[in-house]
Design an enzyme around this catalytic site. Structure first.
Site, short mmCIF file in Angstrom:
data_model
loop_
_atom_site.label_atom_id
_atom_site.label_comp_id
_atom_site.label_asym_id
_atom_site.label_seq_id
_atom_site.Cartn_x
_atom_site.Cartn_y
_atom_site.Cartn_z
N CYS A 69 50.11 39.95 52.70
CA CYS A 69 50.85 39.90 51.54
C CYS A 69 50.65 38.64 50.70
O CYS A 69 50.96 39.00 49.51
CB CYS A 69 52.45 39.94 52.06
SG CYS A 69 52.89 38.50 52.71
N MET A 70 49.87 37.70 50.94
CA MET A 70 49.77 36.76 49.85
C MET A 70 48.39 36.09 49.93
O MET A 70 48.09 35.18 49.25
CB MET A 70 50.68 35.58 50.12
CG MET A 70 50.70 35.11 51.48
SD MET A 70 49.67 33.81 51.67
CE MET A 70 48.92 34.09 53.29
N GLY A 94 56.62 36.70 49.59
CA GLY A 94 57.40 37.79 50.16
C GLY A 94 58.40 37.14 51.55
O GLY A 94 59.36 37.80 51.79
N GLN A 95 57.69 36.27 52.30
CA GLN A 95 58.27 36.02 53.86
C GLN A 95 58.85 34.72 53.36
O GLN A 95 58.37 33.82 52.68
CB GLN A 95 57.21 35.94 54.73
CG GLN A 95 56.84 37.42 54.88
CD GLN A 95 55.92 37.63 56.11
OE1 GLN A 95 56.58 37.58 57.23
NE2 GLN A 95 54.64 37.72 55.86
N MET A 133 53.46 41.92 45.58
CA MET A 133 52.53 42.66 46.43
C MET A 133 51.68 43.60 45.38
O MET A 133 50.47 44.08 45.90
CB MET A 133 53.43 43.51 47.51
CG MET A 133 54.04 42.73 48.37
SD MET A 133 52.95 41.41 49.23
CE MET A 133 53.56 40.14 48.61
N LYS A 137 71.02 41.19 52.08
CA LYS A 137 70.27 40.70 53.34
C LYS A 137 70.98 39.39 53.71
O LYS A 137 71.38 39.27 54.87
CB LYS A 137 68.96 40.87 53.30
CG LYS A 137 68.45 42.33 53.21
CD LYS A 137 66.89 42.49 53.09
CE LYS A 137 66.18 41.85 52.39
NZ LYS A 137 66.53 42.36 50.90
#
Length: 785
Positions: A168-169, A377-378, A340, A84
């Site tokens: 997510c967190m 995750g981000q 997650m 990615k």
């Protein structure tokens, strides 16, 4: 498969090194832009995608991004990128980029001017300011999040701001704050290089964090021994490199962690000195709890025998003993990693607490090579959502709206009238969309996320968005723009200035490199422009306590800078102005972010960042709470939990019980469903599915079954399979023995495909403390079509 992937990463790094030697990229990769022999101008930036925070060098020529390479000088990735990351530049150039504002008229989105779009938004907010919310993202830059916080909490006076990072967190956040009193990890990526054992608690870094995974696994190629233990509900690409795979029943991780602690204490092999110096004990299910003694805690653990753990978690006694033996070894350095699997959990806060318990009892915390580490995750879930505090209950710099002193500090720093900030917490993500569904919230502005695809139980939470005043800022059409009243075309990544904060507390800055397409504009400008229109329409909250516009910043001569005017904004580094306002917010909780100019000069700095008075050098902090590394540790303490809940410089060990999930398989719905991401695609695929190479590699969603379950149901790869829950259904092609192999009785489906919305099926049940939904387990039936 795993070896091929690592070889690819190595080959890419070698190709990058070769291009350096050939003169394509100057060897001295300074923070300032540098021009190569081929006319490309190279700039530094963090990657646009996950929370790893890889450094990239972006090659620009003739106003376009034409090359992306790993940054050899960035200590996060050392020149490597994942698939990615290498295609981040391509994601800018999809054929259907949004390039003009759109306003729904007579049921259809029609092109309009920016002035018309801004006025429509402002008038709606002016009419109903108390029931207008803002839903943002862990992909917001630090300054985008800070601007929204000032606009909503300092201007509108409501706290209905929450990010998709709640999904997510949030459990990691509440886990840390209830354990040692403050958010964000103690350790850093350096610990991955030093650990003897890596334990994966239900995560798959080979696909989700591939550069960090390579950093761990490639140690073996150097002759180093690193053991990997994979605890999971499915075998993944990470399992292929694991020394041990321990399958467990969903939600069984609670019992496993307590079982390890029980064996450590029963055998007397826990670290008595570390526990005595640094831990208190607490019981109860909420965030406060009540005190208990060590002896009471040890007795409480007696339930979690190997036999009990096997009964509820499906883990054999020998497997539990293996885990306990690793933690009992005083010489072994252990890093626990999760993402997650632990966070998207109806008891996400509890399992976070329990993994810290294991590390505390064994003394494997706040030491080189030993830590408990939640991977984000981000790209800026840490830097923006957590540090800026873009959550319904929060304020910048670790403050909360319910605390009067915190509100007062923010009002002073924002130059607001006393009492402007509302003390009532706003909606969290699930409750925000529940309120929109019911009409209790009348409007919402969505930036940098796609909730009409990513929220759980889509029918129950998002089916009425078209009936509300929905503003969506995005770069491509999505399931959410389809529901919008107003669509605003946004600048993306290097089309604007930005700052991200990654999983190891590293704050990284970049400058705008190219122009956005058409009329696309920065999200920061969009918010300031709406705020200015509200100011002109007479909204009292858009004034500071001096009667000036809320977003008033002045030049060297004292003249206000008219940032709401696009041409002025384009010529101004608004990030620098807003960061100068934000940075003092970070001092109270000892986050102490570096000054903007220091970020410009570096590949990021891990906070807290403090200036060495002797040398004048700004020094980052590899590990928090550790004497000699963290400047705020009191001398002589060694390890100092200076934000400890009881204000005694200690962390908490929590007695949190095993609890069954709210929905379990039965005769009608006999399978567990787990959802997640895949290597090639980012979240809902808005960007990565516009990258031809990534789309071809993973063109459609699928359902993975255990081969034994598939044989019993006469299902083969490619067969159409209907997945049904109590909330909805979806039909997908089966993939047997594919990327992963779910445990028997379980299925896995990725959520990236807009045409295959698995979140029609998922459950919105969430952790009562963190409010994070559980996407990893609900009950479904499986039928061959």
């Amino acid at each position: 498969m795993q070896t091929n992937r690592r070889d690819f990463l190595k080959q890419a790094a070698l190709a990058f090194a070769s291009s350096v030697l050939a003169g394509s990229l100057p060897r001295s990769l300074l923070a300032a832009p540098a021009e190569g022999m081929d006319g490309l101008v190279w700039h530094k930036a963090p990657c646009r995608f996950c929370g790893t925070g890889c450094g990239v060098m972006v090659g620009v020529k003739d106003g376009r991004v034409v090359a992306v390479q790993g940054d050899l000088e960035n200590p996060v990735n050392r020149g490597l990128l994942c698939v990615k990351g290498y295609h981040a530049g391509v994601a800018l150039y999809g054929k259907d980029r949004l390039t003009t504002p759109l306003l729904r008229k007579n049921g259809k989105l029609e092109p309009v001017s920016w002035d018309e779009a801004i006025e429509a938004i402002a008038r709606e907010i002016l009419a109903r300011p108390a029931t207008f919310g803002f839903y943002g993202s862990g992909q917001w830059t630090v300054i985008e999040g800070f601007t929204v916080m000032k606009f909503m909490k300092g201007g509108l006076g409501n706290n209905h701001v929450d990010p998709n990072a709640r999904l997510c967190m949030a459990s990691a956040v509440v886990g840390m704050t209830t354990t040692y009193g403050v958010d964000e990890p103690s350790g850093c990526y350096d610990d991955f290089d030093l650990a003897d054992t890596i334990i994966l608690w239900g995560n798959n870094p080979a696909e989700m964090h591939p550069v960090l995974w390579s950093r761990i696994i490639d140690r073996r190629a150097k002759g180093q021994k690193v053991e990997v233990i994979d605890l999971g509900t499915r075998r993944t690409r990470s399992t292929e490199e694991a020394d041990h795979y321990i399958a467990f029943t969903p939600q069984g991780d609670l019992a496993i962690a307590n079982g390890i602690c029980h064996l450590l204490i029963k055998s007397g092999k826990y670290d008595k000195d570390w526990v005595t110096k640094h831990c208190n004990f607490r019981k109860g299910g909420d965030a406060e709890g009540e005190a208990m003694t060590f002896e009471e805690y040890a007795k409480w653990l007696e339930t979690y025998t190997p036999e009990f753990v096997q009964k509820v978690a499906g883990v054999r006694p020998a497997q539990l003993q293996l885990l306990a033996d690793r933690f009992a070894d005083p010489k072994r350095k252990i890093v626990s990693l999760w993402c997650m699997g632990m966070n998207q959990h109806t008891r996400g806060t509890w399992i976070n607490n329990l993994v810290y318990n294991v590390h505390f009892l064994s003394g494997k915390f706040a030491k080189p090579g030993s830590t408990a580490f939640s991977l984000t995750g981000q790209p800026s879930a840490c830097g923006t959502c957590r540090e800026v505090g873009t959550l319904g209950h929060a304020l910048p710099g670790g403050r909360i709206v319910a605390n009067e002193q915190h509100r007062k500090e923010c009002e002073e720093l924002w130059n607001l009238p006393a009492g402007r900030i509302n003390p009532k917490p706003g909606h969290h993500a699930v409750s925000l969309f529940e309120a929109l569904q019911k009409g209790e919230m009348t409007g919402c502005w969505v930036q940098v996320t796609n909730p009409a695809q990513s929220m759980p139980n889509l029918t129950g939470l998002t089916s009425k968005l078209r009936e509300r005043f929905l503003v969506v800022s995005d770069v491509y059409p999505t399931a959410t723009t389809d529901q919008a009243t107003v669509v605003l075309p946004s600048a993306m990544w290097v089309e604007k200035n930005g700052i991200f904060g990654n999983s190891e507390r590293r704050t990284q800055q970049w400058f705008k490199m190219i122009e956005p397409p058409g009329q696309a504009r920065d999200d920061v400008w969009q918010v300031i422009a709406v705020a200015r229109k509200l100011f002109e329409l007479g909204h009292p909250g858009m004034k500071n306590k001096d009667g000036e516009f809320l977003f008033t910043y002045k030049d060297a001569s004292g003249k206000p800078i008219e940032l709401w005017k696009w041409e002025v904004f384009k010529q101004t580094n608004a990030d620098q102005l807003l960061y100068a306002e934000y940075q003092p917010f970070t001092l109270m909780k000892k986050y102490s972010l570096a000054p903007y100019d220091e970020l410009v000069k570096t590949r990021g700095l891990r906070w807290p960042v403090v200036k060495d008075q002797a040398t004048g050098v700004w020094r980052e902090t590899p590990r928090r709470f550790v004497e000699g590394e963290d400047p705020f540790v009191e001398p002589g303490r060694g390890v100092d939990f200076y934000w400890g809940k009881l204000k005694d410089h200690k962390a908490l060990v929590w007695a949190r019980p095993y609890e069954a999930p709210p929905e379990v398989p039965d005769n009608k719905y006999p399978f567990w469903l787990c959802t997640g991401r895949v290597l090639e695609h980012w979240h809902t695929g808005t960007m990565t599915r516009r990258v031809p190479q990534l789309h071809r590699a993973m063109p459609r969603a699928f359902v993975e079954l255990n081969p034994e379950d598939a044989a019993r149901l006469n299902i083969s790869t490619g067969d159409r399979v209907k997945i049904t829950s109590r909330r909805g259904e979806l039909t997908l092609p089966a993939w047997i023995n594919g990327r992963s192999i779910p445990n028997r009785g379980s299925v896995f489906v990725p959520f990236f495909a807009e045409e295959s919305l698995i979140n029609l099926v998922t459950l919105e049940a969430h952790c009562p403390l963190s409010k994070e939904p559980d996407y990893k387990k609900c009950a479904v039936s499986i039928a061959k079509v």
